[in-house]
Design a protein around this motif. Structure first.
Motif, short mmCIF file in Angstrom:
data_model
loop_
_atom_site.label_atom_id
_atom_site.label_comp_id
_atom_site.label_asym_id
_atom_site.label_seq_id
_atom_site.Cartn_x
_atom_site.Cartn_y
_atom_site.Cartn_z
N UNK A 189 0.84 -1.59 0.10
CA UNK A 189 -0.18 0.24 0.24
C UNK A 189 0.68 1.18 0.09
N UNK A 190 0.41 2.54 -0.86
CA UNK A 190 1.80 3.72 -1.14
C UNK A 190 1.48 4.32 0.10
N UNK A 198 7.24 4.11 4.58
CA UNK A 198 8.94 2.70 5.31
C UNK A 198 10.13 3.53 6.35
N UNK A 199 10.06 2.59 7.47
CA UNK A 199 10.97 3.06 8.70
C UNK A 199 12.41 2.84 8.04
N UNK A 212 15.02 -0.50 8.76
CA UNK A 212 16.19 -0.98 7.41
C UNK A 212 17.21 -1.06 8.05
N UNK A 213 17.68 0.00 7.87
CA UNK A 213 19.05 0.29 7.85
C UNK A 213 19.86 -0.46 8.56
#
Length: 114
Positions: free
Chosen positions: A54-55, A59-60, A64-65
């Motif tokens: 879903x756009x 996004x975290x 993620x990094x």
């Protein structure tokens, strides 16, 4: 001894027969096979929509990094342990081979200096 050669005969029709796959009646596959090919392809395409992101979801990237850095550190640690283990086993094997040959100067002894 002479090598034996296989007996070669002309292939019969029973050796090269293609069997047609027929799904069991009443199975979901049999019901899908009754549909026209275009409808089957569209059905598969519609099933893939559940995997779309879903756009509106944020996004975290920080999370993620951090996960990527943790995975990289874990991989480097495993690699370092593997190299250390390989070197230790190699040194033990070299020492064991030396002792089994009957030599007496296989291990270097460190003498402390006063």
């Amino acid at each position: 001894m002479r090598p034996q050669r296989p007996i070669v005969s002309a292939p019969s029709e029973e050796e090269h027969r293609v069997l047609q796959f027929r799904p069991r009646p009443g199975s979901p596959l049999a019901q899908r096979m009754k549909q026209p090919p275009l409808a089957r392809r569209l059905e598969v395409a519609n099933d893939l929509s559940r995997y779309e992101r879903v756009p509106d979801e944020a996004v975290d990237y920080r999370q993620r990094m951090l996960a990527n850095v943790a995975a990289f550190a874990f991989t480097v640690a495993l690699l370092a342990i593997g190299i250390w283990l390989t070197m230790s086993i190699s040194e033990l094997r070299r020492t064991q081979d030396c002792v089994l040959m009957g030599r007496h100067d296989c291990v270097q002894i460190a003498v402390p200096h006063n």
